[in-house]
Design a protein around this motif. Structure first.
Motif, PDB file in Angstrom:
ATOM      1  N   ALA B  41       0.836  -1.202   0.000  1.00  0.00           N
ATOM      2  CA  ALA B  41       0.000   0.000   0.000  1.00  0.00           C
ATOM      3  C   ALA B  41       0.874   1.257   0.000  1.00  0.00           C
ATOM      4  N   ARG B  42       1.961   1.212   0.758  1.00  0.00           N
ATOM      5  CA  ARG B  42       2.841   2.378   0.888  1.00  0.00           C
ATOM      6  C   ARG B  42       3.564   2.715  -0.410  1.00  0.00           C
ATOM      7  N   ILE B  43       3.877   1.678  -1.206  1.00  0.00           N
ATOM      8  CA  ILE B  43       4.628   1.948  -2.431  1.00  0.00           C
ATOM      9  C   ILE B  43       3.726   1.898  -3.657  1.00  0.00           C
ATOM     10  N   ALA B  44       2.411   1.847  -3.433  1.00  0.00           N
ATOM     11  CA  ALA B  44       1.487   1.803  -4.570  1.00  0.00           C
ATOM     12  C   ALA B  44       1.567   3.110  -5.351  1.00  0.00           C
ATOM     13  N   GLN B  45       1.172   3.038  -6.628  1.00  0.00           N
ATOM     14  CA  GLN B  45       1.177   4.259  -7.428  1.00  0.00           C
ATOM     15  C   GLN B  45      -0.049   5.109  -7.135  1.00  0.00           C
ATOM     16  N   ASN B  46      -1.125   4.442  -6.717  1.00  0.00           N
ATOM     17  CA  ASN B  46      -2.352   5.147  -6.351  1.00  0.00           C
ATOM     18  C   ASN B  46      -2.184   5.797  -4.973  1.00  0.00           C
ATOM     19  N   PRO B  47      -2.482   7.094  -4.863  1.00  0.00           N
ATOM     20  CA  PRO B  47      -2.237   7.783  -3.581  1.00  0.00           C
ATOM     21  C   PRO B  47      -3.172   7.360  -2.456  1.00  0.00           C
ATOM     22  N   PRO B  49      -4.386   4.210  -1.277  1.00  0.00           N
ATOM     23  CA  PRO B  49      -3.793   3.222  -0.350  1.00  0.00           C
ATOM     24  C   PRO B  49      -2.530   3.745   0.324  1.00  0.00           C
ATOM     25  N   ARG B  50      -1.792   4.587  -0.395  1.00  0.00           N
ATOM     26  CA  ARG B  50      -0.560   5.119   0.182  1.00  0.00           C
ATOM     27  C   ARG B  50      -0.851   5.943   1.430  1.00  0.00           C
ATOM     28  N   ARG B  51      -1.864   6.808   1.340  1.00  0.00           N
ATOM     29  CA  ARG B  51      -2.183   7.666   2.484  1.00  0.00           C
ATOM     30  C   ARG B  51      -2.803   6.871   3.616  1.00  0.00           C
ATOM     31  N   LEU B  52      -3.676   5.921   3.262  1.00  0.00           N
ATOM     32  CA  LEU B  52      -4.297   5.100   4.318  1.00  0.00           C
ATOM     33  C   LEU B  52      -3.216   4.366   5.111  1.00  0.00           C
ATOM     34  N   ALA B  53      -2.281   3.764   4.385  1.00  0.00           N
ATOM     35  CA  ALA B  53      -1.217   3.014   5.059  1.00  0.00           C
ATOM     36  C   ALA B  53      -0.363   3.938   5.908  1.00  0.00           C
ATOM     37  N   GLN B  54      -0.138   5.132   5.393  1.00  0.00           N
ATOM     38  CA  GLN B  54       0.688   6.071   6.151  1.00  0.00           C
ATOM     39  C   GLN B  54      -0.015   6.480   7.444  1.00  0.00           C
ATOM     40  N   ALA B  55      -1.332   6.713   7.362  1.00  0.00           N
ATOM     41  CA  ALA B  55      -2.081   7.085   8.561  1.00  0.00           C
ATOM     42  C   ALA B  55      -2.021   5.949   9.582  1.00  0.00           C
ATOM     43  N   TYR B  56      -2.230   4.738   9.107  1.00  0.00           N
ATOM     44  CA  TYR B  56      -2.167   3.561   9.982  1.00  0.00           C
ATOM     45  C   TYR B  56      -0.818   3.490  10.684  1.00  0.00           C
ATOM     46  N   ILE B  57       0.246   3.640   9.899  1.00  0.00           N
ATOM     47  CA  ILE B  57       1.585   3.536  10.466  1.00  0.00           C
ATOM     48  C   ILE B  57       1.829   4.641  11.485  1.00  0.00           C
ATOM     49  N   GLU B  58       1.360   5.843  11.164  1.00  0.00           N
ATOM     50  CA  GLU B  58       1.600   6.941  12.107  1.00  0.00           C
ATOM     51  C   GLU B  58       0.852   6.746  13.419  1.00  0.00           C
ATOM     52  N   VAL B  59      -0.375   6.211  13.330  1.00  0.00           N
ATOM     53  CA  VAL B  59      -1.132   5.953  14.563  1.00  0.00           C
ATOM     54  C   VAL B  59      -0.402   4.922  15.426  1.00  0.00           C
ATOM     55  N   PHE B  60       0.034   3.837  14.815  1.00  0.00           N
ATOM     56  CA  PHE B  60       0.610   2.760  15.625  1.00  0.00           C
ATOM     57  C   PHE B  60       2.055   3.019  16.040  1.00  0.00           C
ATOM     58  N   GLN B  61       2.756   3.862  15.257  1.00  0.00           N
ATOM     59  CA  GLN B  61       4.107   4.204  15.706  1.00  0.00           C
ATOM     60  C   GLN B  61       4.091   5.402  16.646  1.00  0.00           C
ATOM     61  N   GLY B  62       3.011   6.177  16.608  1.00  0.00           N
ATOM     62  CA  GLY B  62       2.976   7.417  17.358  1.00  0.00           C
ATOM     63  C   GLY B  62       2.280   7.320  18.698  1.00  0.00           C
ATOM     64  N   THR B  63       1.813   6.110  19.056  1.00  0.00           N
ATOM     65  CA  THR B  63       1.189   5.930  20.372  1.00  0.00           C
ATOM     66  C   THR B  63       1.874   4.767  21.075  1.00  0.00           C
ATOM     67  N   PRO B  64       1.905   4.794  22.429  1.00  0.00           N
ATOM     68  CA  PRO B  64       2.577   3.693  23.129  1.00  0.00           C
ATOM     69  C   PRO B  64       1.824   2.376  22.933  1.00  0.00           C
ATOM     70  N   LEU B  65       2.576   1.311  22.845  1.00  0.00           N
ATOM     71  CA  LEU B  65       1.993  -0.019  22.706  1.00  0.00           C
ATOM     72  C   LEU B  65       0.986  -0.280  23.832  1.00  0.00           C
ATOM     73  N   LEU B  66       1.329   0.193  25.034  1.00  0.00           N
ATOM     74  CA  LEU B  66       0.445  -0.047  26.181  1.00  0.00           C
ATOM     75  C   LEU B  66      -0.939   0.563  25.958  1.00  0.00           C
ATOM     76  N   MET B  67      -0.969   1.783  25.402  1.00  0.00           N
ATOM     77  CA  MET B  67      -2.262   2.425  25.136  1.00  0.00           C
ATOM     78  C   MET B  67      -3.036   1.641  24.092  1.00  0.00           C
ATOM     79  N   GLN B  68      -2.330   1.139  23.083  1.00  0.00           N
ATOM     80  CA  GLN B  68      -3.002   0.348  22.049  1.00  0.00           C
ATOM     81  C   GLN B  68      -3.648  -0.884  22.676  1.00  0.00           C
ATOM     82  N   LEU B  69      -2.918  -1.513  23.586  1.00  0.00           N
ATOM     83  CA  LEU B  69      -3.454  -2.711  24.244  1.00  0.00           C
ATOM     84  C   LEU B  69      -4.663  -2.349  25.107  1.00  0.00           C
TER      85      LEU B  69
END
Lengths: 242, 218
Positions: B41-47, B49-69
């Motif tokens: 999705a991140r390397i797709a030519q269509n923007p 899936p690229r943006r959706l994947a980026q949002a997903y990654i930012e949410v999960f990298q930008g919050t503590p694992l404990l909060m996610q749990l």
């Protein structure tokens, strides 16, 4: 009808107008040497001919394949235009033979055995028939560049683009690559080369194209232009490299 | 003291360690699959899936694992889903792992030199053909070492799941520490357990890295 027909080609990089209306016709079998200072637009012009660079206005036609600005489907064009790069760009995870075979198998759907025979013939043409199973990092720069030429030739392009193909080579390796190109020229392959090898351009070229500030500043017979440049810019360019 | 022997401590910790391994493997395998989807999705030519994947990654990298749990575990019960600690832990770590692996792998794809794209494009290959035959084989070799290296983070990340009550190595350790009043001994052993799991992985990753830089490694 020219094999390559370039008509009123314009290109901008942001606010920088790099190609300012290029008109160029190239006949079948001609060897064109594109020269000029860095930043004159010669590499950009070359790269638009197989769609590696887009353009903003004008049109390019190669052997009846016409492309317009912002064209995205370039496969048909690219089957007619081969390219050899300054940095070779061989696929490092494949052997020399596999490098040459890959596109004929994948793109032209050639059966494996046939693609292999063709690859061997192409490697023979560049004098590397015994390097079929060598990986790129086991080859010298000159050998890698010759494999890259074989790889482009295997697709049987109508035109071969060469982008400063000897500039990354050690001086003692330049001649083996130029010798291969010279043979191709003698076979009648249409070549467009951006080059700094002026002696080679003069010897092998049918037509010299001098680019200056995004325009074709002067073009004509290489012998004549070198002996008798019509513009001070070309004279100063020739002076600066000799 | 009481009737818990050293052998009991060790046996229980080994049991807990088994759950840690199980959870790590689950998260790594499922996270790897999801990470592949994210990569494409991140390397797709269509923007889109690229943006959706980026949002997903930012949410999960930008919050503590404990909060996610916490959100998975308590959020589940809020909407009437009874989520067991195991499911919450596996799901949370999978999402966490996928976000990181997807991004690590994207970096590997992007580190393949631009000339490889240009050369394959000039041979009239399609985007998919370029990926399949030229880019991914090279990216894969680059990816092995950082992927194995990241697996260490997954193993250590499992410790956090003890807080939502999943009984793995750390949770077993705290229960034993309460029962034996020997927290130093118990957590010393717990730490040793994590080290025994992680050290071989990081050592292996270092070897892989050296091999890739040192030789062609066919």
């Amino acid at each position: 009808m020219a094999l390559v027909h370039i008509d009123a080609l314009h290109k901008h990089f942001g606010s920088n107008h790099v190609l300012k209306g290029i008109d160029l016709d190239i006949e079948e079998g001609q060897v064109i040497a594109l020269i000029g200072r860095s930043g004159s637009g010669k590499s950009t012009l070359l790269r638009t001919i197989n769609g590696l660079e887009s353009f903003d206005d004008g049109c390019i036609e190669v052997d009846g394949e016409r492309i317009h600005p912002h064209e995205t489907d370039l496969r048909a064009l690219r089957q007619k235009v081969g390219m050899v790069f300054q940095q070779f760009n061989l696929f490092p995870h494949l052997t020399a033979g596999q490098n040459v075979m890959l596109a004929t198998r994948i793109v032209k759907k050639m059966p494996d055995a046939e693609a292999r025979d063709l690859a061997k013939a192409m490697l023979l043409k560049v004098g590397l028939q015994d390097k079929f199973d060598a990986y790129p990092d086991q080859l010298s720069g000159g050998q890698q560049q010759r494999v890259a030429i074989a790889r482009a030739l295997a697709m049987q392009p109508r035109v071969l683009l060469c982008d400063e193909i000897t500039s990354a080579l050690d001086p003692e390796l330049v001649n083996e690559v130029l010798a291969v190109v010279k043979n191709l020229a003698a076979e009648g392959i249409t070549l467009i080369m951006v080059t700094h090898e002026m002696r080679f351009a003069r010897e092998v070229g049918d037509k010299l194209v001098f680019m200056y500030q995004g325009r074709i500043h002067e073009a004509g017979d290489p012998q004549e232009l070198f002996a008798n440049p019509q513009t001070p810019e070309l004279a100063s360019f020739i002076g600066s490299i000799n | 003291m009481n009737d818990i022997s050293y052998w009991d401590i060790v046996r229980n910790l080994l049991d807990g360690a088994l759950w840690t391994v199980g959870l790590s493997l689950t998260a790594f395998i499922l996270g790897g699959i999801a990470g592949l989807v994210l990569l494409f999705a991140r390397i797709a030519q269509n923007p889109i899936p690229r943006r959706l994947a980026q949002a997903y990654i930012e949410v999960f990298q930008g919050t503590p694992l404990l909060m996610q749990l916490f959100i998975i575990f308590f959020g589940g019960s809020l909407i009437g889903l009874e989520i067991s600690p195991w499911i919450a832990a596996a799901l949370g770590l999978t999402l966490f792992t996928s976000a990181y692996l997807g991004e690590i792998w994207r970096g590997c794809v992007e580190s393949v030199p631009k000339g490889q794209w240009e050369a394959s494009a000039s041979l009239a290959m399609t985007h998919v053909e370029q990926m399949r035959h030229v880019i991914l084989p090279q990216a894969l070799r680059i990816a092995i070492a950082p992927t194995v290296g990241f697996s260490v983070q997954v193993v250590k990340g499992t410790a956090v799941t003890s807080i939502i009550g999943f009984v793995e190595l750390t949770k077993t350790g705290s229960m034993l520490a309460n029962a034996t009043y020997q927290p130093f001994l118990v957590f010393g052993l717990v730490a040793l357990g994590y080290f025994a799991l992680c050290y071989p992985l990081s050592a292996y990753s270092r070897i892989l890295e050296r091999n890739i830089h040192g030789s062609r490694a066919h």
